[in-house]
Design a protein around this motif. Structure first.
Motif, PDB file in Angstrom:
ATOM      1  N   LYS A 183       0.879  -1.174   0.000  1.00  0.00           N
ATOM      2  CA  LYS A 183       0.000   0.000   0.000  1.00  0.00           C
ATOM      3  C   LYS A 183       0.909   1.213   0.000  1.00  0.00           C
ATOM      4  CE  LYS A 183      -3.927  -2.083   2.359  1.00  0.00           C
ATOM      5  NZ  LYS A 183      -4.817  -2.058   3.521  1.00  0.00           N
ATOM      6  N   MET A 184       1.091   1.804  -1.168  1.00  0.00           N
ATOM      7  CA  MET A 184       2.003   2.945  -1.309  1.00  0.00           C
ATOM      8  C   MET A 184       1.353   4.019  -2.169  1.00  0.00           C
ATOM      9  SD  MET A 184       5.567   1.078  -2.281  1.00  0.00           S
ATOM     10  CE  MET A 184       6.378  -0.048  -1.173  1.00  0.00           C
ATOM     11  N   PRO A 185       1.750   5.269  -1.959  1.00  0.00           N
ATOM     12  CA  PRO A 185       1.239   6.319  -2.847  1.00  0.00           C
ATOM     13  C   PRO A 185       1.797   6.139  -4.258  1.00  0.00           C
ATOM     14  CG  PRO A 185       2.871   7.197  -1.315  1.00  0.00           C
ATOM     15  CD  PRO A 185       2.600   5.796  -0.895  1.00  0.00           C
ATOM     16  N   VAL A 186       1.083   6.630  -5.240  1.00  0.00           N
ATOM     17  CA  VAL A 186       1.495   6.512  -6.647  1.00  0.00           C
ATOM     18  C   VAL A 186       2.891   7.079  -6.862  1.00  0.00           C
ATOM     19  CG1 VAL A 186       0.977   7.269  -9.001  1.00  0.00           C
ATOM     20  CG2 VAL A 186      -0.875   6.596  -7.486  1.00  0.00           C
ATOM     21  N   ASP A 187       3.202   8.166  -6.192  1.00  0.00           N
ATOM     22  CA  ASP A 187       4.478   8.854  -6.411  1.00  0.00           C
ATOM     23  C   ASP A 187       5.492   8.548  -5.306  1.00  0.00           C
ATOM     24  OD1 ASP A 187       3.106  10.158  -4.438  1.00  0.00           O
ATOM     25  OD2 ASP A 187       3.444  12.175  -5.235  1.00  0.00           O
ATOM     26  N   ASP A 188       5.434   7.349  -4.738  1.00  0.00           N
ATOM     27  CA  ASP A 188       6.390   6.969  -3.701  1.00  0.00           C
ATOM     28  C   ASP A 188       7.811   7.163  -4.231  1.00  0.00           C
ATOM     29  OD1 ASP A 188       8.225   5.308  -2.088  1.00  0.00           O
ATOM     30  OD2 ASP A 188       6.388   4.630  -1.098  1.00  0.00           O
ATOM     31  N   PRO A 189       8.632   7.973  -3.538  1.00  0.00           N
ATOM     32  CA  PRO A 189       9.977   8.278  -4.045  1.00  0.00           C
ATOM     33  C   PRO A 189      10.911   7.074  -4.119  1.00  0.00           C
ATOM     34  CG  PRO A 189       9.680   9.141  -1.815  1.00  0.00           C
ATOM     35  CD  PRO A 189       8.339   8.652  -2.269  1.00  0.00           C
ATOM     36  N   TYR A 200      10.180   4.369  -5.571  1.00  0.00           N
ATOM     37  CA  TYR A 200       9.907   3.700  -6.845  1.00  0.00           C
ATOM     38  C   TYR A 200       9.539   4.760  -7.884  1.00  0.00           C
ATOM     39  CZ  TYR A 200       9.792  -0.280  -3.746  1.00  0.00           C
ATOM     40  OH  TYR A 200      10.130  -1.219  -2.809  1.00  0.00           O
ATOM     41  N   SER A 201      10.565   5.347  -8.466  1.00  0.00           N
ATOM     42  CA  SER A 201      10.324   6.469  -9.368  1.00  0.00           C
ATOM     43  C   SER A 201      10.081   6.014 -10.806  1.00  0.00           C
ATOM     44  CB  SER A 201      11.513   7.437  -9.331  1.00  0.00           C
ATOM     45  OG  SER A 201      12.693   6.772  -9.730  1.00  0.00           O
ATOM     46  N   LYS A 202       9.260   6.781 -11.475  1.00  0.00           N
ATOM     47  CA  LYS A 202       8.991   6.542 -12.884  1.00  0.00           C
ATOM     48  C   LYS A 202      10.249   6.914 -13.659  1.00  0.00           C
ATOM     49  CE  LYS A 202       5.389   7.504 -16.252  1.00  0.00           C
ATOM     50  NZ  LYS A 202       5.019   6.103 -16.442  1.00  0.00           N
ATOM     51  N   PHE A 203      10.612   6.119 -14.635  1.00  0.00           N
ATOM     52  CA  PHE A 203      11.777   6.454 -15.439  1.00  0.00           C
ATOM     53  C   PHE A 203      11.410   6.355 -16.918  1.00  0.00           C
ATOM     54  CE2 PHE A 203      11.928   1.939 -15.567  1.00  0.00           C
ATOM     55  CZ  PHE A 203      12.589   1.592 -16.720  1.00  0.00           C
ATOM     56  N   LEU A 208      11.696   2.418 -11.345  1.00  0.00           N
ATOM     57  CA  LEU A 208      13.077   2.184 -10.952  1.00  0.00           C
ATOM     58  C   LEU A 208      13.165   2.429  -9.454  1.00  0.00           C
ATOM     59  CD1 LEU A 208      15.749   1.451 -12.286  1.00  0.00           C
ATOM     60  CD2 LEU A 208      16.213   3.884 -12.557  1.00  0.00           C
ATOM     61  N   GLY A 209      13.549   1.386  -8.719  1.00  0.00           N
ATOM     62  CA  GLY A 209      13.636   1.504  -7.270  1.00  0.00           C
ATOM     63  C   GLY A 209      14.892   2.230  -6.840  1.00  0.00           C
ATOM     64  N   ASP A 210      14.869   2.776  -5.634  1.00  0.00           N
ATOM     65  CA  ASP A 210      16.068   3.460  -5.145  1.00  0.00           C
ATOM     66  C   ASP A 210      17.194   2.467  -4.850  1.00  0.00           C
ATOM     67  OD1 ASP A 210      15.170   2.311  -2.793  1.00  0.00           O
ATOM     68  OD2 ASP A 210      14.947   4.199  -1.698  1.00  0.00           O
ATOM     69  N   ASP A 211      16.889   1.172  -4.968  1.00  0.00           N
ATOM     70  CA  ASP A 211      17.911   0.128  -4.847  1.00  0.00           C
ATOM     71  C   ASP A 211      18.546  -0.197  -6.198  1.00  0.00           C
ATOM     72  OD1 ASP A 211      15.775  -1.104  -6.092  1.00  0.00           O
ATOM     73  OD2 ASP A 211      15.532  -2.693  -4.596  1.00  0.00           O
ATOM     74  N   GLY A 212      18.127   0.519  -7.262  1.00  0.00           N
ATOM     75  CA  GLY A 212      18.680   0.308  -8.595  1.00  0.00           C
ATOM     76  C   GLY A 212      17.967  -0.759  -9.395  1.00  0.00           C
ATOM     77  N   LYS A 213      17.028  -1.469  -8.771  1.00  0.00           N
ATOM     78  CA  LYS A 213      16.311  -2.531  -9.472  1.00  0.00           C
ATOM     79  C   LYS A 213      15.054  -1.973 -10.138  1.00  0.00           C
ATOM     80  CE  LYS A 213      17.871  -5.985  -6.148  1.00  0.00           C
ATOM     81  NZ  LYS A 213      17.453  -6.943  -5.097  1.00  0.00           N
ATOM     82  N   MET A 214      14.591  -2.682 -11.168  1.00  0.00           N
ATOM     83  CA  MET A 214      13.344  -2.313 -11.833  1.00  0.00           C
ATOM     84  C   MET A 214      12.197  -3.126 -11.254  1.00  0.00           C
ATOM     85  SD  MET A 214      14.096  -2.023 -15.847  1.00  0.00           S
ATOM     86  CE  MET A 214      14.968  -3.570 -15.792  1.00  0.00           C
ATOM     87  N   PHE A 258       0.707  -3.600  -6.041  1.00  0.00           N
ATOM     88  CA  PHE A 258       1.565  -4.775  -6.242  1.00  0.00           C
ATOM     89  C   PHE A 258       2.881  -4.372  -6.884  1.00  0.00           C
ATOM     90  CE2 PHE A 258      -2.686  -6.506  -6.090  1.00  0.00           C
ATOM     91  CZ  PHE A 258      -2.531  -7.622  -5.277  1.00  0.00           C
ATOM     92  N   LEU A 259       3.955  -5.007  -6.424  1.00  0.00           N
ATOM     93  CA  LEU A 259       5.299  -4.810  -6.977  1.00  0.00           C
ATOM     94  C   LEU A 259       5.882  -6.177  -7.324  1.00  0.00           C
ATOM     95  CD1 LEU A 259       6.915  -2.397  -4.352  1.00  0.00           C
ATOM     96  CD2 LEU A 259       6.387  -1.804  -6.706  1.00  0.00           C
ATOM     97  N   ASN A 260       6.590  -6.224  -8.439  1.00  0.00           N
ATOM     98  CA  ASN A 260       7.298  -7.450  -8.798  1.00  0.00           C
ATOM     99  C   ASN A 260       8.624  -7.050  -9.427  1.00  0.00           C
ATOM    100  OD1 ASN A 260       7.531  -9.772 -11.285  1.00  0.00           O
ATOM    101  ND2 ASN A 260       7.344 -10.459  -9.185  1.00  0.00           N
ATOM    102  N   GLU A 261       9.710  -7.605  -8.902  1.00  0.00           N
ATOM    103  CA  GLU A 261      11.038  -7.241  -9.409  1.00  0.00           C
ATOM    104  C   GLU A 261      11.226  -7.730 -10.838  1.00  0.00           C
ATOM    105  OE1 GLU A 261      15.725  -8.202  -8.607  1.00  0.00           O
ATOM    106  OE2 GLU A 261      14.332  -8.420  -6.930  1.00  0.00           O
TER     107      GLU A 261
END
Length: 194
Positions: free
Chosen positions: A21-27, A29-32, A78-84, A96-99
């Motif tokens: 449960k995260m906001p659309v613009d959670d920093p 997980y940024s849109k790239f 693009l996650g702040d961990d560098g993963k997509m 939902f998130l899936n690496e």
């Protein structure tokens, strides 16, 4: 979106599908690729990815989608961990998130894998080198996976502070001929010495 073919390769098992449960613009997980990807195209491709792997495997995902089909949206982040991440959400935010391991782009007649970001905030591209030199030309989908066994590969990194996603891809394609097969070069040098 013409002249682009995209394949998403991800962590396709239920243990890797995160219910959040995260906001659309959670920093985190940024849109790239805002300058590159068409929102509707990405929405459709990521939906196909979720549909292919999780619609019939995850009761939770299926129930959510059936209740929110009209307002459901899908994206790559693009996650702040560098993963997509493949992301699914609705009007309340990200659900939902899936690496994603990598995405393959057939761009300007070249097959390029986008691997995510390195810790130093660089776009990370990986690609196969054509037997004749240069980045492998756009994928032939009748190729078997064995086709790639005999090919050399290489990586390229582009600082995000200096390049947009589009500019990085364009520069990589413009310098395709810089990437050559080192084994073939060594053989040519040996032939010249004889």
């Amino acid at each position: 979106m013409k002249d682009l073919y995209l394949v998403i390769e991800g962590q396709n098992n239920l243990k890797c599908l995160l219910s959040v449960k995260m906001p659309v613009d959670d920093p985190k997980y940024s849109k790239f690729g805002k300058d590159f990807f068409d929102d509707e195209y990405i929405n459709d491709e990521v939906f196909k990815y979720f549909d292919r792997y999780f619609m019939y495997l995850s009761d939770e995902f299926t129930a959510w989608y059936q209740q929110n089909e009209e307002e459901a949206w899908f994206d790559l982040r693009l996650g702040d961990d560098g993963k997509m991440y493949a992301v699914a959400g609705d009007s309340e935010g990200i659900k939902f998130l899936n690496e994603v391991i990598y995405i393959t782009l057939d761009y300007l007649d070249h097959e390029i894998n986008f691997m995510g970001s390195e810790k130093d905030s660089s776009y990370w591209f990986s690609f196969w080198i054509d037997p004749d030199g240069g980045i492998l030309k756009a994928a032939d989908y009748s190729r078997s996976f064995d086709f790639y066994d005999d090919l050399n590969n290489d990586d390229a990194y582009y600082p995000m502070a200096e390049y947009s996603f589009q500019a990085a891809l364009d520069d990589l394609v413009a310098h395709s001929d810089d990437y050559q097969n080192p084994i073939e070069e060594e053989e040519e040098e040996e032939e010249e010495e004889e």
